[in-house]
Each structure stands twice: as structure tokens, then as C-alpha cells.
Design a protein around this motif. Sequence first.
Motif, PDB file in Angstrom:
ATOM      1  N   MET A 139      -1.166   7.033 -11.936  1.00  0.00           N
ATOM      2  CA  MET A 139      -2.348   7.151 -12.291  1.00  0.00           C
ATOM      3  C   MET A 139      -2.720   8.714 -12.654  1.00  0.00           C
ATOM      4  O   MET A 139      -3.618   9.213 -13.602  1.00  0.00           O
ATOM      5  N   THR A 150      -6.741   3.871 -13.700  1.00  0.00           N
ATOM      6  CA  THR A 150      -7.428   3.287 -12.494  1.00  0.00           C
ATOM      7  C   THR A 150      -6.467   2.732 -11.723  1.00  0.00           C
ATOM      8  O   THR A 150      -4.872   2.306 -11.917  1.00  0.00           O
ATOM      9  N   GLU A 151      -6.652   2.338 -10.676  1.00  0.00           N
ATOM     10  CA  GLU A 151      -5.504   2.111  -9.373  1.00  0.00           C
ATOM     11  C   GLU A 151      -5.599   0.703  -9.607  1.00  0.00           C
ATOM     12  O   GLU A 151      -4.032   0.287  -9.730  1.00  0.00           O
ATOM     13  N   THR A 152      -5.891   0.278 -10.225  1.00  0.00           N
ATOM     14  CA  THR A 152      -5.818  -1.294 -10.953  1.00  0.00           C
ATOM     15  C   THR A 152      -4.605  -1.223 -11.525  1.00  0.00           C
ATOM     16  O   THR A 152      -4.128  -2.070 -11.145  1.00  0.00           O
ATOM     17  N   ARG A 155       2.341   4.454  -7.747  1.00  0.00           N
ATOM     18  CA  ARG A 155       0.776   4.213  -8.446  1.00  0.00           C
ATOM     19  C   ARG A 155       0.358   5.868  -8.314  1.00  0.00           C
ATOM     20  O   ARG A 155      -0.694   6.131  -9.419  1.00  0.00           O
ATOM     21  N   ASP A 156       0.514   6.602  -7.649  1.00  0.00           N
ATOM     22  CA  ASP A 156      -0.335   7.980  -7.762  1.00  0.00           C
ATOM     23  C   ASP A 156      -0.563   8.525  -8.849  1.00  0.00           C
ATOM     24  O   ASP A 156      -0.752   9.096  -9.097  1.00  0.00           O
ATOM     25  N   TRP A 216      -1.392  -0.941 -10.024  1.00  0.00           N
ATOM     26  CA  TRP A 216      -1.040  -1.592  -9.434  1.00  0.00           C
ATOM     27  C   TRP A 216      -0.549  -1.956 -10.347  1.00  0.00           C
ATOM     28  O   TRP A 216       1.213  -3.284 -10.055  1.00  0.00           O
TER      29      TRP A 216
END
Length: 402
Positions: free
Chosen positions: A315, A321-323, A311-312, A326
Motif C-alpha cells: 500500500m 488501496t487495502e482491497t 499488504r502495508d 489484499w
Amino acid sequence: MPDGDPDRGFLAEAVGNIYDAAIDPATWEVFLEHLACRLDAESASLRVIDEEESSVRASVDYNLESGFRDAYRSYYVSTDVYLEAFRSCRQSYVATGEQILNGRDIRDTEFFTGYLQPRESWFMCGGVVVRDDPLIILISLERSPSAGPFSDADASLLRLLVPHIRRATRIGHMLTAREQQATVAGKALESLSVGIVLLDDSYAIRHANRRAERMLDRNSGIKRVNGRLTASNPADAVHLRDLLAAMSIYGRERQWSDPDAILLSAVKGEPQWLLVARPVLSRQPHVLTCSSPITSAVFISSLADAGFLDRDVLMTLYALTETEAWLACELACGQDLNGLSNAWGISRETLRTHLKRVLSKTNTRKQVDLVRLLTGKPWNLGCGADGRGELQEERQDQGNWD
């Protein structure tokens, strides 16, 4: 020991041979020959024996014919009366043969008549160097009847060497284990379909697998200058230096960090390189070491091949975005919007809105194109069969999609 004692020079040379043998096992033979000559012995042996199985795991011998060596391995180890006497010794123990067993009793045994007597090895000095049940390391020196028995002084001299032999065997074991680990790790690095570069805290390249070497040799956006990793584009070089500086700090301080990534500027006719860096958390280096520790690892792949499910990284790379990260990870792991809507209690319309933003930022047109991008060939950094469950639980706990 007095300065004029002839044993001083012998001990200095013998101890040097012992610690040389920790690095080069072939030096054990040199040590045994030196020891046998000093103690007027016809032969000498160091053996690693499994007492439970009565078998020889390893041996180093001086002046022992191969036929007798094989005979001991195949049979006489099970009848060795000295080995039987040593079973009660829990620590190192060295003595003359007469101090270990009565000479008359030995000469009535099969071990003496079948193995020692044909070699004219009537007298022995030696004992236990290391015991690590069920293994035991023994040292033994043998003399002929004409040479006579060993003296207490001979046994005392051998006792002075036993602690060094014990330490050297342990050092050798640790070095062998490290070498095996390094070999396995090296083969693993070579088998991966990405370039991997390991850097020390001055950003110097300490290791690069073959794929990374080919990438650096092409000088197509990523290169090596004065032994250090850098980028061809000046702006990329600055960004890469900052990234490596951050990873180096984490590595030196042994603090874990999320990976960081940069996409290098495109070079016409060449792949566009994607770099992901992680800190390498090593143990505190020895106080006397003069080598810089490895503090960061850089993974290099072309953008066309790379599929990141961390995820990082997503991003950073696509400004998600984090969402959105995900959702992208879940879709790449095989989930669909209906399943995610039910699992997370989020409406399908909300998920579709986030998906549209992900498609736009990743420059893909359809969900299938996104999945193809994120599950590209060589590697994934954070999502798997177990990862999906963790993602769902954490996502449900957060409950905030805005």
C-alpha cells in the motif's frame, strides 16, 4: 575480618579471578592455582558432573596429570566416594574430607587405592558449588600425607568463595548462551539475500550484514555518513530520517508497528534501492548500561529483486488501496480470480476491476507480470501457506470491496 588479616588480600584477588573467569574461562586455572597455593594443596579441580550418567561434562584442573584426568573421566568418576556422599546434599556444601567421610573407610575403597593413593592425594577439602539436577559442580583440593589434613579454617575460607563461584558459573552460562544466539543470528543475517542494517535510537548503524556493507560502500543512493544511515538524494534523506524517527519511537516504547517503506530515487547506472523499516522491540535495557539499544531494522534490496507480500508495504510502495493489496497478495500466493471469487463470494468482474487498478499502479501489463514482480527473489514479509487462510477469513469478515 580485621584489616591486618592476610586473608583479606587473598580473598580480594580470588574473587576478582572468579568473576574474570565468568568472561574468560581460562582464568579458572589461575583461580585454582591461587587457591591451591593459599591452602597448601598439591592439586585442585572444578568439575561439572552428570550424576545420572556418572560422567564428567567439563573440568578445569590445576597440577593434575593428563593420565589421571583421563582415568577419572573414563572410570573413577563412577567410583568416587565423595561424589556418592554429595548425592544427599541439595544445596552447596563444603567441608574437609574427614568431615565428609571417615578416613579409614575411604582408604579401603577402590577409589582411594586406584586413584587417590597413586597421586599421593590422601586428604581432601571441597564439596558442592552448584546443583542443577542431574548436573552438579564440585570443587576439590588435595594434599599429600606429608602436608597433612585440611583444617576447619581452610574449609571456612573456601566457603566464603563458593557463592562467588556459583554466581560466576551462572554468569558464564548466560554469556555463552547469548554468544551462541548472537552467532546463530549473525549467520542467519549473512545468509539472507538482502541488505540488513540495525540502528540504535540515534540512527547510528550498530550492525550491517555483508550485503548491506557492499551497498553502502557503493554510495549509489544509500550511504553511511558519520556512522549513520542516509540517502544520497536530499529529499530521500529527509524521508528516510522521518521513517527512522518513527521506527525508533516504536522501538524505544516497545510498541509494534506495521513496516514502512520508501523507494529511493534512481541513480543512473545503479540499482534503485527499496528500503523497508521495522521497529525492533527489545527488552528494557539495564539501568546501568551505557550502550544505546537497537530500535529499528532496515532491509535494503534493489527494486528489480524485491518481492513484497506484506499488504502495508504494498500500500505504501504502490499507493494501493487495502482491497487492492489484499488481491495482489492472494494472486502472488498462487490464487486465481475464479478461486477467489468462489471463496469470497465476490463476482469475477469486480475482482477484474480491482486487478486492472493494481496492474496500472504497479506498472505491469499482465497478471503474470504482477506475480513475477511480487514474488521476486529474496523475501516475503507477510504471506505464506498459513497466511492465505488468515487473509481469506479476514477478507470474508470485512465483506466490503468498494
